[in-house]
Design a protein around this motif. Sequence first.
Motif, short mmCIF file in Angstrom:
data_model
loop_
_atom_site.label_atom_id
_atom_site.label_comp_id
_atom_site.label_asym_id
_atom_site.label_seq_id
_atom_site.Cartn_x
_atom_site.Cartn_y
_atom_site.Cartn_z
N ARG A 78 1.39 -0.94 0.33
CA ARG A 78 0.35 0.39 -0.12
C ARG A 78 0.58 1.47 -0.36
O ARG A 78 1.32 1.95 1.04
CB ARG A 78 -1.27 0.17 1.15
N ILE B 184 0.08 6.84 -2.54
CA ILE B 184 -0.20 8.22 -3.09
C ILE B 184 -0.25 9.43 -2.90
O ILE B 184 -1.36 9.74 -1.93
CB ILE B 184 -1.79 7.21 -3.50
N ARG C 42 -10.92 9.60 -6.02
CA ARG C 42 -11.28 8.44 -5.77
C ARG C 42 -10.14 7.24 -6.29
O ARG C 42 -9.77 7.03 -7.49
CB ARG C 42 -12.47 7.43 -6.29
N LEU C 43 -10.40 6.42 -5.09
CA LEU C 43 -9.43 4.67 -5.60
C LEU C 43 -10.55 3.87 -5.34
O LEU C 43 -11.82 3.58 -4.46
CB LEU C 43 -8.46 4.28 -3.62
N PHE D 91 -2.56 9.61 0.02
CA PHE D 91 -3.92 8.45 0.37
C PHE D 91 -2.83 7.40 1.04
O PHE D 91 -1.59 7.36 0.69
CB PHE D 91 -4.58 7.97 -0.50
N TYR E 144 -4.70 2.86 2.88
CA TYR E 144 -5.77 2.66 2.09
C TYR E 144 -6.09 1.25 2.92
O TYR E 144 -5.69 0.61 2.16
CB TYR E 144 -5.92 3.07 0.82
N VAL F 19 -7.69 -1.95 -4.56
CA VAL F 19 -6.93 -0.55 -5.54
C VAL F 19 -6.55 -0.86 -6.79
O VAL F 19 -5.52 -1.44 -6.83
CB VAL F 19 -6.74 0.50 -4.30
N ILE G 101 -6.70 4.93 -10.23
CA ILE G 101 -7.06 6.25 -9.14
C ILE G 101 -7.80 6.81 -10.43
O ILE G 101 -7.70 7.14 -11.81
CB ILE G 101 -5.77 6.52 -9.44
#
Length: 259
Positions: free
Chosen positions: A159, A162, A183-184, A217, A220, A224, A227
């Motif tokens: 992770r 971002i 938005r992820l 980010f 999260y 994912v 993006i």
Amino acid sequence: RSCRSAMTTICDLPEDVLVELLSLLPARDLILACRPVCKQWRYVVDLTTLWKRKCQREGFYIQNLDRSISDWKIYYMLCNLKRNLIKNPCAEENFQHWKLDSNDGDKWKIENLPGPHGTDMSDPQVHKYFVTSYGPCLKSQLITLQKEGYWNQLMDEKRPEIVVKDWYAARFDCGCRYELTVRLLSEDYLVLEEFHPEPVVIEQWNDAVWREISHTFQNYPPGVRYIWFQHGGQDTQFWAGWYGIRVTNSSITIGPLTL
């Protein structure tokens, strides 16, 4: 065939010399071509010292972060991949790579900096910007992480950070509104996390200075895969022409948590 029978000379080298030689190769070749050769090469390719040496060689090594990096291979991969994932961020390719979600009023337009009643940016590499009109103007990009080199296991287990950045400005003589949504998304395009700050409203007779908005980010949820980035706005006085918010130099970068 064994490594010793096939590559007697190179396998007789001391380990530190083999590390030095293999560290010159691209990461993809190390993992896909060198690692399967034999047990010795697999051992050397997996060594922390090899990936730390690659980081030093390519300028990714930062001494005060040494103890905080748990996996030098992943750290190297993330540093090597790191770049702006937004394509055509500064309008150099017209509207290529952008989807015009809303294009009202006199529609989106591209202008050269500083523009009418505008100011230059601090970055001399930026020469153009996108400008909105009196109707809502929004544009977006959808980034597919696997296509950009970020495999699923990396995103789910490590992770990485971002980081989202965008630059916006108004004309001196007209008020306007700026908005941003990032938005992820999961494989099924479900929203796993979102950055959607309150819209920025800039009054008439402002300083026309370019301002940066930024968000990182972290931690999260796993899963994912995409993006989605959308920004834009409009002017607040409904003047015909292009008096609305100006945007340029957008960026999304993915990197190790220590950077």
